[in-house]
Write an enzyme that holds these catalytic residues in place. Structure first.
Site, PDB file in Angstrom:
ATOM      1  N   GLU A 109     -92.215 -73.909 -15.938  1.00  0.00           N
ATOM      2  CA  GLU A 109     -92.908 -72.992 -14.976  1.00  0.00           C
ATOM      3  C   GLU A 109     -92.568 -71.388 -15.435  1.00  0.00           C
ATOM      4  OE1 GLU A 109     -90.998 -72.392 -13.300  1.00  0.00           O
ATOM      5  OE2 GLU A 109     -90.030 -73.776 -12.822  1.00  0.00           O
ATOM      6  N   GLU A 126     -88.038 -73.271 -15.544  1.00  0.00           N
ATOM      7  CA  GLU A 126     -88.350 -73.952 -17.062  1.00  0.00           C
ATOM      8  C   GLU A 126     -88.336 -74.833 -18.188  1.00  0.00           C
ATOM      9  OE1 GLU A 126     -86.791 -70.298 -19.859  1.00  0.00           O
ATOM     10  OE2 GLU A 126     -86.937 -68.876 -18.998  1.00  0.00           O
TER      11      GLU A 126
END
Length: 353
Positions: A176, A320
């Site tokens: 994310e 991430e």
């Protein structure tokens, strides 16, 4: 659950216990004392059950990165401006982000999905645009999303998982990007676990002690507004205090479990999404491996609630899917040892009695 998400009620696929037992039996035949490779053995046998083979592989890895902004950023809960979310999406597209480097290193397919940034982005060939609005609403003042936005976000995750399956992925990672998303993840975890923010809110992108205290107060205001009963329902919790990207990751995890595709969960934010997924569909837990313990302090409580035993503890907190990508080589080593190590019979080595 509304008419746009009937698929949320589909149960998770069953783990192939026969394949898992066959893999466990193979472990007893390999030229080593049983258990001497510790969790490398159990990781391989779990993957065998997930993949319905006694010779599991994780050569084909898919990484889905979901980006979206958060209205709660208006409360001053991050050190960074919201423009950073859009800037990082561009960085993903150019290949300059941490997960971009890690994905190249492990040979993974990297897919970037923009669900809605405050700064509108130009079309990019390497970014899938699924814009649901300029970020979520401020959940201190009302629900983060309406029902349609939530359904679209979860469907975006489902479609990412389906693309991974069609491309032959053997393992799915979700990550994310979104300024304010540790606050949203903490809110989701507080709602689902019934815990106070003081045990789940952390520094995120680097808040000092005063910043963390402010973040806790913002979270308490939100939890008081929405009420514990509303937040104990996982779908309603995602709608009221989640984020576009958290809802999308939850949808991706659920779809993976329904299709029978192994999941490697990243850190704090990804685990909050995983918690929501398991509350929606308890059988989804069987399809999850957990990559690492985040330095974000609330992560351990979520892991405990999920009975998770992460592979790594490196003090990471980038997000991430970076922690998950870092753990992939260990899964590959576990599979290589399991598949290619000689048995006692093949090596003509005397077995222990």
């Amino acid at each position: 659950m509304n008419h746009e998400t009937p698929w949320l009620q589909v149960p998770a696929a069953e783990i192939n216990e026969t394949a898992r037992r066959e893999a466990e039996h193979r472990q007893t035949q390999l030229t080593k004392p049983l258990g001497s490779l510790g969790r490398l053995e159990t990781l391989a046998t779990r993957l065998a059950g997930m993949q319905s083979t006694d010779k599991p592989r994780v050569d084909q890895v898919h990484v889905g990165i979901f980006a979206g902004d958060h209205g709660v950023a208006a409360e001053g809960i991050s050190r960074f401006p919201q423009s950073v979310t859009a800037e990082m999406v561009r960085n993903f597209a150019r290949g300059g982000a941490g997960i971009s480097v890690l994905a190249r290193s492990i040979g993974a397919k990297l897919e970037v999905i923009n669900l809605g940034t405050v700064v509108e982005l130009e079309p990019m060939s390497d970014v899938l645009d699924v814009r649901l609005g300029p970020g979520t609403a401020n959940f201190v003042e009302g629900p983060a999303m309406d029902a349609h936005q939530l359904a679209k976000a979860m469907n975006a995750g489902r479609h990412s998982a389906e693309r991974a399956r069609l491309a032959g992925a053997q393992l799915y990672l979700a990550g994310e990007m979104g300024i304010g998303n540790t606050t949203a993840a903490a809110a989701v975890a507080c709602g689902l676990l019934g815990r106070d923010p003081d045990v789940l809110a952390g520094p995120g992108t680097g808040l000092n002690q005063d910043g963390v205290r402010h973040k806790i107060e913002v979270l308490r205001r939100a939890l008081n507004l929405h009420g514990g009963e509303n937040l104990s329902d996982p779908v309603e919790c995602l709608r009221r205090v989640g984020g576009f990207e958290i809802a999308a990751m939850s949808g991706a995890y659920l779809a993976c479990a329904q299709m029978g595709m192994p999941i490697l969960v990243d850190g704090f934010i990804s685990s909050a999404a995983a918690l929501a997924t398991v509350r929606i569909c308890p059988g989804a837990r069987d399809w999850m491996l957990f990559a690492h313990t985040s330095a974000e302090p609330g992560h351990r409580l979520i892991l405990e609630a999920l009975a998770a035993d992460p592979i790594l503890d490196l003090g990471m907190r980038l997000g991430e899917a970076s922690g998950a990508a870092t753990a992939v080589p260990l899964l590959r080593l576990a599979c290589d040892i399991h598949c290619h190590m000689a048995t006692f019979a093949e090596a003509q080595v005397t077995e222990a009695h």
